[in-house]
Design a protein around this motif. Sequence first.
Motif, PDB file in Angstrom:
ATOM      1  N   PRO A 354       0.802  -1.231   0.000  1.00  0.00           N
ATOM      2  CA  PRO A 354       0.000   0.000   0.000  1.00  0.00           C
ATOM      3  C   PRO A 354       0.830   1.275   0.000  1.00  0.00           C
ATOM      4  O   PRO A 354       0.403   2.285  -0.578  1.00  0.00           O
ATOM      5  CB  PRO A 354      -0.862  -0.129   1.260  1.00  0.00           C
ATOM      6  CG  PRO A 354      -0.197  -1.175   2.096  1.00  0.00           C
ATOM      7  CD  PRO A 354       0.480  -2.101   1.142  1.00  0.00           C
ATOM      8  N   GLU A 355       2.004   1.262   0.640  1.00  0.00           N
ATOM      9  CA  GLU A 355       2.835   2.460   0.633  1.00  0.00           C
ATOM     10  C   GLU A 355       3.318   2.776  -0.778  1.00  0.00           C
ATOM     11  O   GLU A 355       3.368   3.942  -1.196  1.00  0.00           O
ATOM     12  CB  GLU A 355       4.020   2.282   1.584  1.00  0.00           C
ATOM     13  CG  GLU A 355       3.659   2.380   3.054  1.00  0.00           C
ATOM     14  CD  GLU A 355       3.104   3.757   3.418  1.00  0.00           C
ATOM     15  OE1 GLU A 355       3.544   4.755   2.800  1.00  0.00           O
ATOM     16  OE2 GLU A 355       2.231   3.841   4.301  1.00  0.00           O
ATOM     17  N   TRP A 356       3.726   1.741  -1.507  1.00  0.00           N
ATOM     18  CA  TRP A 356       4.135   1.930  -2.903  1.00  0.00           C
ATOM     19  C   TRP A 356       2.968   2.455  -3.737  1.00  0.00           C
ATOM     20  O   TRP A 356       3.124   3.362  -4.549  1.00  0.00           O
ATOM     21  CB  TRP A 356       4.648   0.602  -3.470  1.00  0.00           C
ATOM     22  CG  TRP A 356       5.165   0.686  -4.868  1.00  0.00           C
ATOM     23  CD1 TRP A 356       5.886   1.704  -5.430  1.00  0.00           C
ATOM     24  CD2 TRP A 356       4.974  -0.281  -5.910  1.00  0.00           C
ATOM     25  NE1 TRP A 356       6.176   1.422  -6.745  1.00  0.00           N
ATOM     26  CE2 TRP A 356       5.638   0.211  -7.071  1.00  0.00           C
ATOM     27  CE3 TRP A 356       4.346  -1.527  -5.955  1.00  0.00           C
ATOM     28  CZ2 TRP A 356       5.664  -0.488  -8.267  1.00  0.00           C
ATOM     29  CZ3 TRP A 356       4.377  -2.239  -7.162  1.00  0.00           C
ATOM     30  CH2 TRP A 356       5.024  -1.721  -8.305  1.00  0.00           C
ATOM     31  N   ALA A 357       1.789   1.892  -3.506  1.00  0.00           N
ATOM     32  CA  ALA A 357       0.607   2.346  -4.232  1.00  0.00           C
ATOM     33  C   ALA A 357       0.346   3.827  -3.982  1.00  0.00           C
ATOM     34  O   ALA A 357       0.048   4.586  -4.913  1.00  0.00           O
ATOM     35  CB  ALA A 357      -0.607   1.512  -3.827  1.00  0.00           C
ATOM     36  N   ARG A 358       0.477   4.247  -2.737  1.00  0.00           N
ATOM     37  CA  ARG A 358       0.251   5.669  -2.429  1.00  0.00           C
ATOM     38  C   ARG A 358       1.307   6.553  -3.086  1.00  0.00           C
ATOM     39  O   ARG A 358       1.008   7.664  -3.538  1.00  0.00           O
ATOM     40  CB  ARG A 358       0.219   5.869  -0.917  1.00  0.00           C
ATOM     41  CG  ARG A 358      -1.095   5.418  -0.268  1.00  0.00           C
ATOM     42  CD  ARG A 358      -1.185   5.853   1.180  1.00  0.00           C
ATOM     43  NE  ARG A 358      -0.350   5.025   2.035  1.00  0.00           N
ATOM     44  CZ  ARG A 358      -0.762   3.903   2.630  1.00  0.00           C
ATOM     45  NH1 ARG A 358      -2.006   3.466   2.429  1.00  0.00           N
ATOM     46  NH2 ARG A 358       0.035   3.204   3.413  1.00  0.00           N
ATOM     47  N   ALA A 359       2.541   6.078  -3.162  1.00  0.00           N
ATOM     48  CA  ALA A 359       3.600   6.851  -3.817  1.00  0.00           C
ATOM     49  C   ALA A 359       3.325   7.006  -5.309  1.00  0.00           C
ATOM     50  O   ALA A 359       3.510   8.095  -5.882  1.00  0.00           O
ATOM     51  CB  ALA A 359       4.954   6.173  -3.587  1.00  0.00           C
ATOM     52  N   LEU A 360       2.875   5.939  -5.951  1.00  0.00           N
ATOM     53  CA  LEU A 360       2.502   6.032  -7.360  1.00  0.00           C
ATOM     54  C   LEU A 360       1.352   7.016  -7.553  1.00  0.00           C
ATOM     55  O   LEU A 360       1.333   7.793  -8.517  1.00  0.00           O
ATOM     56  CB  LEU A 360       2.095   4.652  -7.888  1.00  0.00           C
ATOM     57  CG  LEU A 360       3.166   3.557  -7.944  1.00  0.00           C
ATOM     58  CD1 LEU A 360       2.558   2.260  -8.450  1.00  0.00           C
ATOM     59  CD2 LEU A 360       4.341   3.972  -8.802  1.00  0.00           C
ATOM     60  N   GLY A 361       0.398   6.991  -6.632  1.00  0.00           N
ATOM     61  CA  GLY A 361      -0.736   7.904  -6.718  1.00  0.00           C
ATOM     62  C   GLY A 361      -0.309   9.356  -6.605  1.00  0.00           C
ATOM     63  O   GLY A 361      -0.804  10.218  -7.340  1.00  0.00           O
TER      64      GLY A 361
END
Length: 390
Positions: A354-361
């Motif tokens: 989820p942290e990676w997902a938020r960074a991509l977002g």
Amino acid sequence: MREAPRVAHILEATVGGTGRHLTEIGCELAGLGIPQEALLSRRAEESFDSQAERLARAGVRLTWVPMTREIAPGADLRALWLLVRCLRRSRPDVVHTHSSKAGILGRAAAVLAGVPVIVHSPHAFPFQMRVGRARRALYLALERAAARKTTCLVAVSNAERDLAVSIAGYPEKRAVVIENGVDPEGGAPPEEGEALRQELGIAPETPVVLFVGRLVEQKAPDVLVRAAALVLARHPDALFLLAGAGPHFETVQRQVARWLAEGPPGINPERVRLLGHRQDIERFYAAAQIFVLPSRWEGLPYAPLEAMRAGIPVVASDLPPLREMVVHQQTGLLVPPDDPEALAGALSSLLSAPEWARALGRAGQARVCERFSLRRQVEQLALVYRTLAR
């Protein structure tokens, strides 16, 4: 020639992104002082009602003309005659046609009415669709014939422009790219997303994967359902929300019931919800963690831009237009089209990180602000009109 040329838009396919495209550029161009009219398909008069009201309030004059979606020689000739009458009466400086059917009828009408400047936006070419060889050849022949009478083609992506030049016969000097844009300040605040979750009974900790689009072959909802079954086997707490209507709605409902039941034991079919058409779609972006678009072909769709604006990562098909929007492993993930296993793998990787997902977002949000703003799009289009009309 007056400073602000009079523009007549012609559109038959008012559903989905093309209807939104016309509504947003029409309202924004009116704000720049460009007088406009819109000749629209009468069959969409009711479904286009709210957007028609926006255009009318902005000062765009609306005329409803009977146009059919499919090829129908008798109806098409009547529509062509009515379009010619409308254009001879209003005498615009520029006719701007949108999408395939209006693109053929509208450009023919503009030639017959003596309109000096003809602009066309394909919003994906009809010969890109999955149709038989004979029909594809017909679509291509019609597009090549219309290209000879088109002053300027406005593509929404470099990929669409390249297709127009290499296959549809447009000269390079008469094809420009103006990418779709959104208002960077638009969208719903996080509290609207939280409120929507409460309304739908979604727990705060549930990761939501969102699809927004029409349920048609182009958007490949069947691929998404198969991928959802694979994802839910690994992430049973995830929830898939499909917001959109379309001719494949009931088919997708049956696919959800069948494929999830046939999948690994323990998958809850209620983890995939079909919501139909929604007017409050911005709230869904605020409530989701991942956006998914498994399309088979595209122009430059609005939904991924809205998702990026909301700060959520995009998982989409690796198509040339989407590649211009989504930077792989920087603002989202791209996978081969028609590959549910690859799509499931990409979604699972973001659900597991989820942290990676938020960074991509966050990176996607910055990209929208830098490159895909509605204001930039409309100013470029107004410049095209003014330059050609002079």
